[in-house]
Scaffold this motif. Structure first.
Motif, PDB file in Angstrom:
ATOM      1  N   LEU A 164     -50.294 -21.995 -78.153  1.00 16.15           N
ATOM      2  CA  LEU A 164     -49.828 -23.345 -77.816  1.00 16.15           C
ATOM      3  C   LEU A 164     -49.280 -24.045 -79.060  1.00 16.15           C
ATOM      4  N   SER A 179     -45.933 -22.388 -80.083  1.00 20.11           N
ATOM      5  CA  SER A 179     -44.833 -22.759 -79.203  1.00 20.11           C
ATOM      6  C   SER A 179     -44.421 -24.210 -79.449  1.00 20.11           C
ATOM      7  N   TYR A 180     -45.411 -25.098 -79.598  1.00 15.84           N
ATOM      8  CA  TYR A 180     -45.151 -26.518 -79.834  1.00 15.84           C
ATOM      9  C   TYR A 180     -44.327 -26.717 -81.099  1.00 15.84           C
ATOM     10  N   GLU A 181     -44.774 -26.073 -82.202  1.00  9.89           N
ATOM     11  CA  GLU A 181     -44.077 -26.233 -83.480  1.00  9.89           C
ATOM     12  C   GLU A 181     -42.691 -25.607 -83.458  1.00  9.89           C
ATOM     13  N   LYS A 196     -40.735 -25.176 -80.893  1.00  3.35           N
ATOM     14  CA  LYS A 196     -39.822 -26.000 -80.085  1.00  3.35           C
ATOM     15  C   LYS A 196     -39.275 -27.140 -80.936  1.00  3.35           C
ATOM     16  N   TYR A 233     -49.449 -27.135 -88.475  1.00  2.00           N
ATOM     17  CA  TYR A 233     -50.021 -26.518 -87.278  1.00  2.00           C
ATOM     18  C   TYR A 233     -49.650 -25.048 -87.162  1.00  2.00           C
ATOM     19  N   LEU A 282     -47.191 -28.522 -72.796  1.00  2.00           N
ATOM     20  CA  LEU A 282     -45.865 -28.357 -73.399  1.00  2.00           C
ATOM     21  C   LEU A 282     -44.747 -28.842 -72.479  1.00  2.00           C
ATOM     22  N   ASP A 300     -39.265 -20.598 -73.497  1.00  2.81           N
ATOM     23  CA  ASP A 300     -40.589 -21.120 -73.126  1.00  2.81           C
ATOM     24  C   ASP A 300     -41.701 -20.117 -73.423  1.00  2.81           C
ATOM     25  N   THR A 344     -37.360 -26.804 -71.749  1.00  6.13           N
ATOM     26  CA  THR A 344     -37.557 -28.023 -72.526  1.00  6.13           C
ATOM     27  C   THR A 344     -36.474 -28.094 -73.578  1.00  6.13           C
ATOM     28  N   VAL A 397     -41.012 -31.549 -76.129  1.00  2.22           N
ATOM     29  CA  VAL A 397     -42.458 -31.710 -76.156  1.00  2.22           C
ATOM     30  C   VAL A 397     -42.875 -33.153 -76.322  1.00  2.22           C
ATOM     31  N   SER A 398     -42.020 -33.936 -76.979  1.00  2.00           N
ATOM     32  CA  SER A 398     -42.440 -35.304 -77.272  1.00  2.00           C
ATOM     33  C   SER A 398     -42.150 -36.246 -76.110  1.00  2.00           C
TER      34      SER A 398
END
Lengths: 119, 170
Positions: A18, A21-23, A25, A49, A95, B110, B163, B168-169
């Motif tokens: 997670l 993937s977050y970073e 993106k 992170y 996400l 994704d 996305t 994400v934000s």
């Protein structure tokens, strides 16, 4: 003991993926060439992170090695495939990825296949 | 960008230049639109590379660990000794590249798209074992392989990135 190791594996893997993937993106699209590699390495160092996610990945890796030593692969592989479902659900809600019926059905098919393969 | 290029023919009227620009705008918009469809070749190739590097890395690591001949406990020196084994070291290098490529892949698509697709590695392992190691594959294993394949095709037919960069934000 094997359930403790399994819990460590599942949580470390889910958390690691997670965060990664977050970073990634947020970091924008990376490229695959020499300059892209340098940029990617800089991204890893500069995003806190991402480093944490690699640490979690290492924890999960060593826990898996330990699990394989005390439990058969036919337990370790399908049990750790449980991360699949958890990660897909969290990808949708944390996400904000769009997990439609088709993607959800495909993921469940893959999960079933992994469980059958490991028996 | 084609639109920024100096036009070689001088003496165009401003209207003609305008239509020339519009033409290129339309074309680049069309190219962008075609890039949005489910999954492009670039992503597929990287997914393939991620699968191959993960399988090869794990195989090399397992082979090395089995031939080192000592069990690694909690002794850190033991880990360092094990890493001097070429197969183990090679496996670690392959897995480092796997990690870097997977990160790049995560910036393109994704997480819920990549996870099922990279599980094609399980299928690859079963097929390689059958072809090269002459392992017997039980019927339930073939069914499992087919399920993974079908699931992968299903997920692969969905949009690979849902996305935006700052999605994400939201």
């Amino acid at each position: 003991m094997k359930w403790v190791l399994l819990a460590i594996i599942v949580f470390a893997t889910v958390f690691s993926d997670l965060l990664q993937s977050y970073e990634m993106k947020l970091s924008g699209e990376q490229t695959v060439d020499r300059r892209g590699l340098a940029k990617l390495l800089r991204t890893i160092v500069s995003r806190r992170y991402l480093v944490l996610s690699i640490v979690c990945m290492a924890i999960s890796f060593f826990a898996f090695m330990a699990l394989v030593q005390i439990a058969p692969l036919s337990f370790a592989v399908p049990a750790s495939a449980a991360t699949f479902v958890l990660e897909t659900i969290l990808a949708k809600f944390v996400l904000h990825e769009q997990v439609g019926a088709r993607r959800a059905a495909g993921t469940l098919l893959v999960l079933g296949g992994v469980i059958l393969l490991a028996r | 960008m084609a639109g920024n290029r100096q036009h070689p023919v001088s003496g165009l009227t401003s209207l003609q230049t305008q239509s020339y620009r519009t033409h290129h705008l339309v074309r680049s918009a069309r190219e962008t639109a075609s890039r949005v469809v489910p999954v492009n070749l670039k992503t597929l190739l990287l997914i393939l590379a991620v699968i191959v590097f993960n399988s090869a890395g794990n195989l090399s690591l397992a082979y090395g660990m089995r031939h080192v001949g000592e069990s690694v406990g909690l002794d850190p020196l033991g880990y360092i000794r094990v890493m001097l084994n070429p197969a183990v070291a090679g496996g670690i290098v392959l897995l480092i590249f796997w990690l870097l490529m997977r990160m790049t892949l995560l910036s393109w698509a994704d997480l819920s798209f990549i996870l099922p697709l990279t599980s094609l590695g399980y299928v690859l392992a079963a097929v390689l074992g059958y072809v090269f190691l002459h392992e017997t594959v039980a019927p339930s294993h073939w069914i499992g392989t087919c399920l993974i394949f079908a699931g992968t095709m299903l997920v692969g037919s969905t949009q690979s990135k849902t996305t935006g960069c700052s999605g994400v934000s939201r």
